[in-house]
Design an enzyme around this catalytic site. Structure first.
Site, PDB file in Angstrom:
ATOM      1  N   PRO A  46      21.604 -20.549 -45.241  1.00  0.00           N
ATOM      2  CA  PRO A  46      21.136 -19.352 -45.934  1.00  0.00           C
ATOM      3  C   PRO A  46      20.486 -18.308 -45.020  1.00  0.00           C
ATOM      4  O   PRO A  46      20.206 -18.551 -43.842  1.00  0.00           O
ATOM      5  CB  PRO A  46      20.103 -19.905 -46.926  1.00  0.00           C
ATOM      6  N   GLU A  47      20.225 -17.181 -45.619  1.00  0.00           N
ATOM      7  CA  GLU A  47      19.502 -16.076 -44.972  1.00  0.00           C
ATOM      8  C   GLU A  47      18.089 -16.532 -44.604  1.00  0.00           C
ATOM      9  O   GLU A  47      17.436 -17.255 -45.360  1.00  0.00           O
ATOM     10  CB  GLU A  47      19.442 -14.886 -45.931  1.00  0.00           C
ATOM     11  N   VAL A  48      17.618 -16.106 -43.440  1.00  0.00           N
ATOM     12  CA  VAL A  48      16.282 -16.426 -42.893  1.00  0.00           C
ATOM     13  C   VAL A  48      15.826 -17.835 -43.272  1.00  0.00           C
ATOM     14  O   VAL A  48      14.682 -18.059 -43.671  1.00  0.00           O
ATOM     15  CB  VAL A  48      15.219 -15.372 -43.283  1.00  0.00           C
ATOM     16  N   PHE A  49      16.723 -18.793 -43.112  1.00  0.00           N
ATOM     17  CA  PHE A  49      16.394 -20.191 -43.434  1.00  0.00           C
ATOM     18  C   PHE A  49      15.189 -20.656 -42.632  1.00  0.00           C
ATOM     19  O   PHE A  49      14.363 -21.434 -43.126  1.00  0.00           O
ATOM     20  CB  PHE A  49      17.613 -21.070 -43.158  1.00  0.00           C
ATOM     21  N   ASN A 115      15.430  -9.813 -39.339  1.00  0.00           N
ATOM     22  CA  ASN A 115      16.206 -10.745 -40.150  1.00  0.00           C
ATOM     23  C   ASN A 115      17.520 -10.954 -39.405  1.00  0.00           C
ATOM     24  O   ASN A 115      18.390 -10.094 -39.417  1.00  0.00           O
ATOM     25  CB  ASN A 115      16.442 -10.137 -41.533  1.00  0.00           C
TER      26      ASN A 115
END
Length: 362
Positions: A46-49, A115
């Site tokens: 995922p995003e910015v895990f 990010n």
């Protein structure tokens, strides 16, 4: 090309160990090993895990949320750095291509975060570090914007691979640039977004965006989304029961894999933690291009033209001497193949922007 890769892709839907980079990276390594044991060659996170998403931007005013920004900054990672090295080692040991979202600390400005989406090859090489171009809405309280040098398709073991973070997948021009660079495999990573307006179905929105890019580009789109934990709710709600209830709203996360006709290759996963697997055959991208090839015969480049500025943006250009490598944007491979001693092939270490040719050029 004569070879059209066939491989298994894995889309990870999971939550980080919130604001703890060490434990989150350890969880990511365990998930890499699990996906690889199931035959996955491409693993999307995922995003910015690492180490999580700043939900307080949506639930607190900027003054109340500011201490949490510092907490996130302290928990974010450096590139290059030890947390990334751990992920590189896991990719190399399993021979998998890994795409993972991280909060990246700037090397030139204390307090600046990006990010970033990191793409790691099966030998541990960092193929690209893409910084989200425009943080969405409340995200501007946390992240700076990237530049066009990292919007690029890389040659990988699973084929020409590109990646965008969350809302960037609505940016038509960014998506078109990746397609025009030869993208055949796209990774879109997201966060669960229960703080969206009440009538907004995040799971449906993710599916629509993913299907659209896959159908328009005649490619495969792998979508990885995070999930919500009680710890995240405790931080963002700050004892407000209405916010806590909102953050538990269903259909806020979806992970899955979409094919070149825009249809899901496998049933998508909604809200729950897990890994979605699908077998991918890039040869399936050929026939659909006969009807609609928007980067080829189904376009008029004498009428329409996209200009993509790939010049890295730097805070200062120092003339009369060697500028610090810290001011170099991470365009192209940042680090070469992983070695057991933790070092990299220094011939690729912090390669100057533009040193590598775009995907497909010799």
């Amino acid at each position: 090309m004569d070879d059209y890769p066939r491989f298994t892709a894995a889309a990870v839907q999971a939550a980080p160990v919130y604001l703890d980079p060490d434990k989150t990276v350890a969880k990511a390594v365990a998930l890499i090993n699990e996906a690889a044991a199931h035959g996955a060659s491409l693993i999307a996170f995922p995003e910015v895990f690492v180490p999580g998403y700043p939900y307080w931007n949506w639930t607190m005013n900027p003054v109340s949320g500011s201490p949490w920004f510092e907490r996130l900054y302290r928990a974010s990672i450096d590139i290059p750095g030890p947390h990334l090295n751990t992920l590189r080692a896991a990719a190399a040991e399993t021979g998998t291509t890994v795409v993972i979202g991280v909060n990246e600390r700037s090397s030139h400005s204390l307090g600046l975060l990006y990010n970033s989406v990191v793409t790691i090859g099966g030998d541990g090489s960092v193929l690209n570090v893409h910084r989200k171009l425009v943080p969405t809405w409340a995200e501007k309280l946390t992240w700076g914007g990237g530049d066009g040098s990292t919007v690029r398709v890389v040659d990988s073991a699973v084929g020409p691979l590109g990646a965008l973070a969350c809302g960037e997948n609505t940016n038509t021009l960014a998506r078109f640039s990746l397609l025009a660079q030869g993208e055949l495999v796209h990774v879109a990573n997201y966060i669960s977004l229960p703080v969206a307006p009440a009538d907004y179905d995040m799971a449906q929105a993710i599916a629509i965006r993913s299907a659209a890019h896959a159908f328009e580009g005649k490619l495969f789109s792998i979508v990885a989304c995070s999930t919500i934990t009680d710890e995240m709710i405790e931080v963002a709600a700050a004892d407000d029961p209405k916010i806590a209830e909102m953050m538990r709203r269903p259909r806020s996360a979806l992970s899955g894999i979409f094919g070149p006709d825009g249809s899901p290759v496998v049933e998508s996963l909604v809200d729950d933690e897990g890994i979605v697997y699908a077998d991918i055959d890039l040869a399936r991208c050929i026939q659909p291009k006969q009807m609609h090839d928007i980067i080829g015969a189904y376009n008029r480049f004498d009428i329409f033209r996209l200009h993509h500025n790939t010049t890295p943006l730097r805070p200062v250009v120092l003339d009369g001497g060697d500028a610090s490598s810290k001011n170099r944007a991470p365009a192209g491979p940042v680090m070469g193949p992983w070695r057991p001693d933790g070092h990299s092939d220094t011939s690729k270490e912090l390669a100057p922007p533009g040193a590598e040719k775009p995907c497909g050029q010799k």
